[in-house]
Design a protein around this motif. Structure first.
Motif, short mmCIF file in Angstrom:
data_model
loop_
_atom_site.label_atom_id
_atom_site.label_comp_id
_atom_site.label_asym_id
_atom_site.label_seq_id
_atom_site.Cartn_x
_atom_site.Cartn_y
_atom_site.Cartn_z
N LYS A 18 4.09 -2.18 2.09
CA LYS A 18 2.66 -2.26 2.37
C LYS A 18 2.37 -1.83 3.80
O LYS A 18 3.25 -1.83 4.66
N ASN A 20 -1.34 -1.88 6.61
CA ASN A 20 -2.76 -2.13 6.78
C ASN A 20 -3.43 -0.82 7.16
O ASN A 20 -2.91 -0.06 7.97
N ILE A 23 -10.54 2.66 5.05
CA ILE A 23 -10.99 3.76 4.18
C ILE A 23 -10.90 5.09 4.94
O ILE A 23 -10.52 6.11 4.39
N ILE A 26 -7.15 6.14 4.99
CA ILE A 26 -6.36 5.91 3.78
C ILE A 26 -5.54 7.13 3.34
O ILE A 26 -4.39 6.99 2.97
N THR A 30 -1.68 6.64 3.44
CA THR A 30 -1.02 6.55 2.13
C THR A 30 0.10 7.58 2.06
O THR A 30 1.16 7.29 1.50
N SER A 54 -0.21 2.15 -6.83
CA SER A 54 -0.89 2.29 -5.55
C SER A 54 -1.96 1.20 -5.56
O SER A 54 -2.88 1.25 -6.37
N GLN A 56 -4.73 -1.50 -3.66
CA GLN A 56 -5.60 -1.85 -2.54
C GLN A 56 -5.91 -3.34 -2.67
O GLN A 56 -6.52 -3.76 -3.63
N ASN A 57 -5.47 -4.10 -1.68
CA ASN A 57 -5.71 -5.54 -1.68
C ASN A 57 -6.72 -5.85 -0.58
O ASN A 57 -6.40 -5.80 0.59
N TYR A 58 -7.95 -6.18 -1.00
CA TYR A 58 -9.03 -6.45 -0.05
C TYR A 58 -9.11 -7.93 0.31
O TYR A 58 -10.02 -8.34 1.03
N PHE A 72 -7.58 -3.29 5.26
CA PHE A 72 -7.10 -3.92 4.04
C PHE A 72 -5.64 -3.53 3.85
O PHE A 72 -5.12 -2.66 4.54
N GLU A 73 -4.97 -4.22 2.91
CA GLU A 73 -3.58 -3.91 2.61
C GLU A 73 -3.49 -2.85 1.54
O GLU A 73 -4.14 -2.94 0.50
N LYS A 74 -2.67 -1.87 1.79
CA LYS A 74 -2.37 -0.82 0.80
C LYS A 74 -0.88 -0.95 0.47
O LYS A 74 -0.05 -1.05 1.37
#
Length: 163
Positions: A18, A20, A23, A26, A30, A54, A56-58, A72-74
């Motif tokens: 993961k 951080n 947008i 990203i 990524t 893939s 996205q944890n907001y 956010f966590e990707k």
């Protein structure tokens, strides 16, 4: 208009890496995450299937509060049947059980934001659903990053019936 289906899932355990990001960052970040994870994905034991997730944890953020600068966590990872062996530098993430709207996307990476816009600004407000507070994710084939003009992925949006 994108085709979609509604699916219920049980908890799914993912092992991956993961970072951080926002947008705004990203796409670049990524790519960095993919360069770290993809060469190492075969180190993950107990793998289920061939898909790469893939995520996205907001966290507890409300989507209406997310701006281009919101962090956010990707995650990039693969689904596993157990977590008895986690490779060094990787962690686990649980995709929580619940209802998802699943949209199948085919096209270029540049056109992807238009599809997200359709989902959140047209489909969702006109459906009987609202966003649920769980992670969003995409299921990608293992050779996903090879051709960014002709990508295929399933976009999973957490939903619940409107209250």
């Amino acid at each position: 208009m994108m085709q979609h289906r509604i699916e219920q899932i049980k908890d799914r355990c993912v092992v991956g890496i993961k970072a951080n990001m926002t947008i705004q960052t990203i796409q670049q970040e990524t790519g960095n995450l993919a360069r770290q994870f993809m060469p190492r994905r075969h180190e993950v034991a107990s793998r289920v299937g061939k898909l790469v997730f893939s995520i996205q944890n907001y966290g507890n953020l409300k989507m209406k509060d997310v701006t281009p600068q919101t962090r956010f966590e990707k995650w990039l990872g693969v689904e596993v049947s157990n977590i008895n062996h986690i490779p060094e530098g990787m962690e686990t993430f649980i995709l929580e059980a619940g209802t998802y709207a699943v949209f199948s996307y085919k096209g270029s990476i540049e056109d992807f934001p238009k599809s997200r816009q359709y989902i959140f600004q047209e489909w969702l407000p006109n459906s009987m659903y609202q966003l649920d507070n769980r992670a969003h994710f995409e299921e990608l084939s293992e050779n996903y990053s090879k051709d960014l003009q002709n990508t295929e992925e399933d976009i999973w949006i957490p939903i619940k019936k409107r209250s």
